[in-house]
Design a protein around this motif. Structure first.
Motif, short mmCIF file in Angstrom:
data_model
loop_
_atom_site.label_atom_id
_atom_site.label_comp_id
_atom_site.label_asym_id
_atom_site.label_seq_id
_atom_site.Cartn_x
_atom_site.Cartn_y
_atom_site.Cartn_z
N MET A 246 0.82 -1.19 0.00
CA MET A 246 0.00 0.00 0.00
C MET A 246 0.87 1.26 0.00
O MET A 246 0.46 2.30 -0.49
N SER A 247 2.07 1.14 0.56
CA SER A 247 2.91 2.34 0.65
C SER A 247 3.23 2.91 -0.73
O SER A 247 3.46 4.11 -0.87
N ILE A 250 0.49 5.25 -1.15
CA ILE A 250 0.51 6.27 -0.09
C ILE A 250 1.58 7.33 -0.38
O ILE A 250 1.35 8.52 -0.20
N LEU A 265 -5.43 1.48 7.93
CA LEU A 265 -4.85 0.77 6.79
C LEU A 265 -4.04 -0.43 7.24
O LEU A 265 -4.02 -1.47 6.57
N ASP A 269 -4.68 -4.07 5.98
CA ASP A 269 -3.57 -4.78 5.36
C ASP A 269 -3.42 -6.17 5.98
O ASP A 269 -3.25 -7.17 5.28
N CYS A 296 -6.35 2.59 -1.28
CA CYS A 296 -5.17 1.80 -0.92
C CYS A 296 -5.50 0.31 -0.90
O CYS A 296 -4.71 -0.52 -1.38
N TYR A 299 -5.82 -0.88 -4.38
CA TYR A 299 -4.49 -1.00 -4.99
C TYR A 299 -3.86 -2.34 -4.65
O TYR A 299 -3.33 -3.04 -5.50
N LYS A 300 -3.94 -2.69 -3.39
CA LYS A 300 -3.35 -3.95 -2.95
C LYS A 300 -4.02 -5.14 -3.64
O LYS A 300 -3.34 -6.09 -4.06
#
Ligand code: ADP
Ligand code: MG
Length: 680
Positions: A246-247, A250, A265, A269, A296, A299-300
């Motif tokens: 996720m970073s 971010i 998050l 996660d 996020c 996205y993952k």
């Protein structure tokens, strides 16, 4: 005694009654005896006429002083009887009940129970029920009042229920374990059922209610916790990649995430990487930044080779989400598309095909997403936004389009913890309890009618400066409560008179969705100065240029709802205002308005709301998918709910599947009374 037997076999229930009872949801003997009163009338204490207060319902013991008079009045027949006791005289009146004509004998004692009208000592009693001295059917006791449709009378239902109670003859099997009855000082089921229908005192009612409410709330809470337990421990879900970080996304954001966002998050996660399906509720005040959290997570999912679906309650919100998502995802080669019912067939077909072939990574849409022809190649994550607009069924319909996908439900309705647990006990809960920095507080004022002109001028001044305004009124048109201004009436007044130099439009719940979206879009584009509306704008629409909201009849709204509405302003760079226009000067009204002016914190507001309202529709008119309770009231019964919750958690952690012998009744309770009947 057989609880499941058809109610038609109960004494006093003929063929036409069966239908009426069925319509109330009463099909069996059990349904009948668990059809609880909504209220009681104390017809046990006789009052003297001189002490009867105007407007109250009272029981008096009187003698008729002359014969029943009959008066024709505009097509109705009024029956009029002059009566007296030692202290005063009164007129009892009935309409169109000719059987009453020969019921009363001069000089004999009767008990009358009815609404008192006392104007300067001149007393009238309207349509009283009555008993003669020897008969006590309608008075002399506390009488249960049932929620009814007009066809069935209170008397009739009362009689039928009494017959039903005779049949079970206090031999109901106990439904709660003995250890709970003892520990919580609850009476047994037979006493409770009898006293809820035929109490001898208000103390009886209190004890019976306590026991029945406890049982009902406990069964719901246990069922939810058990559901969560099973889901968590038994179902295989998707294990998303640890390497899909996720970073990555971010770091691309133009702002720093708040601590609360980061914490949430992390929770998400962890769920996503575990092999149990995520089933999480994300609660966060309006403007707390839930969208980016969804982004996020999506996205993952995508980076792990799955598709994500984002479901919003309106086309405009879906469109808004799409714009946000595309801002970040287009550059990353992640394909986002919009699916709403308004789009062209050819375009829609293309989207559907791409979705099925996996050429779309993230689909954002409305309930159009749950239609049967929407097929995913590999759905891994479902996010629903502002969930109280969706029924549980709708939610599960989209979930079924994948194989145990992870689910994130986002809501902006701040719910006090206690209620959260009973509404969403089957979910894990994450809370964003912090707003992004530099958020300006919306200045809130509570005003009465006398300030109308000043407020209108203030609105004009803001518009002159280039801003836009919302004016909200509490209902859809043609409400029964005709004293409330309807939107259309107000609209006319504002458009043709008060704000005639500006562009005024209106919006209400009865419009077609497309029409609503068009107006909302125009407002967003700055083509409307003042948007007059019912509460349909409460969901997360972003119009940064709108900086003032006037709420009419603010006393009619729940605080939580006022807070939601207010969240529509203060979304841009401009100083923002909320004006609560209210009527009435009750202390509670003033106190509620003060809460709104004093704080912008949704959780504080929702706790206060609960405290100040006591009863009522906490969530406003929005359907909240609440389970329907037969007897519990989530507001009055908070103390019981609290003890139920601690005991439910204890029981489930000690005996997760309710397999221990002392819990067999609980197991049965959940199965019989809850899972089969109430839809969670
Ligand atoms: P809501 O929780 O009501 O859905 P949004 O997700 O729409 O809130 O966020 C409101 C606004 O705040 C958006 O414009 C978003 O880009 C912005 N935002 C979100 N998180 C932050 C943050 N950490 N710092 C600054 N702005 C943020
Ligand atoms: Mg939102």
């Amino acid at each position: 005694m057989e609880l499941g037997k058809d109610v038609k076999y109960v004494k006093g229930v003929g063929p036409s009654r069966v239908q009426q009872l069925n319509r109330l949801g009463i099909n069996t003997l059990e349904d009948l005896i668990t059809y609880y009163p909504r209220n009681y009338e104390d017809r046990s204490k006789v009052k003297q006429l001189y002490e009867c207060i105007d407007g109250e319902e009272a029981l008096v013991e009187v003698v008729p002083v002359n014969k029943m008079a009959q008066i024709r009045l505009k097509g109705k027949t009024m029956f009029k009887l002059i009566v007296r006791d030692e202290t005063s005289s009164a007129t009892a009146i009935w309409f169109n009940q000719s059987y009453l004509k020969n019921q009363f004998k001069i000089g004999q004692k009767y008990r009358l129970y009815g609404k008192i009208n006392n104007v300067n000592g001149k007393i009238t009693i309207s349509s009283p029920v009555f008993d003669s001295e020897e008969k006590k059917n309608n008075t002399g006791k506390i009488i249960p009042i049932y929620p009814l449709t007009y066809k069935l009378s209170q008397n009739t239902l009362r009689r039928i229920i009494e017959n039903g109670l005779k049949e079970v003859s206090e031999e109901l099997p106990e439904t709660l374990p003995n250890y709970l009855l003892k520990e919580y000082n609850l009476e047994d089921i037979n006493t409770a059922i009898k006293n809820i229908h035929m109490p001898s005192s208000y103390e009886d009612i209190k004890d019976a209610r306590k026991r029945l409410v406890f049982e009902e709330l406990l069964s719901v809470q246990l069922a939810l916790l058990e559901l969560k337990n099973n889901y968590m421990n038994e179902i295989d879900g998707i294990k998303f990649d640890r390497d899909a970080k996720m970073s990555d996304i971010i770091n691309q954001l133009p702002f720093k995430l708040t601590k609360a966002q980061l914490r949430v998050l992390e929770e998400i996660d962890e769920n996503m990487e575990s092999n149990r399906p995520m089933n999480r509720l994300l609660q966060g005040d309006v403007g707390s930044g839930k969208t980016v959290v969804a982004m996020c997570a999506a996205y993952k999912a995508v980076k792990s080779g799955y598709q994500a679906a984002i479901m919003a309650p309106t086309a405009i919100l879906a469109t808004q989400h799409l714009e946000n998502f595309k801002k970040y995802f287009d550059n990353l080669g992640i394909k986002c598309e919009l699916l709403i019912s308004g789009i062209k067939k050819s375009q829609k077909d293309e989207i559907l095909e791409k979705l099925e072939n996996g050429k779309i990574d993230i689909i954002i849409g409305t309930h159009a997403l749950i239609e049967d022809n929407v097929i995913f190649k590999k759905l891994g994550l479902v996010v629903t936004d502002e969930q109280h607009r969706f029924g549980v069924k709708q939610r599960s319909k989209i979930v079924e389009k994948g194989e145990n996908p992870d689910v994130l439900i986002m809501t902006a309705t701040p719910i006090p913890r206690t209620l959260g647990l009973i509404l969403y006990g089957d979910l894990d809960i994450s809370i964003i309890d912090e707003l992004p920095p530099n958020r300006k507080k919306v200045d809130t004022f509570a005003v009465t009618k006398s300030k109308t002109e000043r407020i209108n001028n203030f609105v004009k001044q803001q518009i002159e400066e280039g801003r836009q305004a919302y004016i909200v009124c509490p209902l859809v048109e043609e409400s029964e409560e005709s004293d409330l201004k309807s939107v259309e009436e107000l609209y006319k007044k504002y458009k043709e008179d008060i704000f005639k130099e500006y562009r005024v439009e209106y919006l209400h719940g009865k419009m077609r969705p497309k029409q609503k979206d068009e107006i909302m879009q125009k407002f967003k584009n700055g083509e409307i100065d003042i948007l007059l509306s019912t509460t349909v704008i409460e969901v997360g629409v972003d119009v940064p240029n709108a900086n003032i909201m006037v709420i009419e009849d603010a006393q009619r709204f729940g605080l939580a709802q006022l807070h939601q509405l207010r969240g529509r302003v203060g979304r841009g760079e401009y100083k923002s205002y909320c004006v609560l226009r209210y009527e009435g000067n009750g202390e509670i009204i003033r106190e509620r308005m003060k809460v709104m002016c004093d704080t912008n914190d949704g959780f504080i507001i929702s706790e206060k709301d609960l405290e100040l309202r006591g009863t009522g529709d906490f969530f406003g008119t929005a359907q909240h998918g609440l389970p329907e309770f037969k007897i519990a009231n989530l507001f009055e019964d908070i103390p019981i709910l609290k003890s139920v919750q601690s005991v439910a958690i204890k029981i489930i952690s000690d005996d997760p599947k309710l397999e221990k012998p002392e819990n067999y009744q609980l197991k049965k309770l959940i199965k019989d009374k809850f899972l089969n009947r109430i839809e969670i």
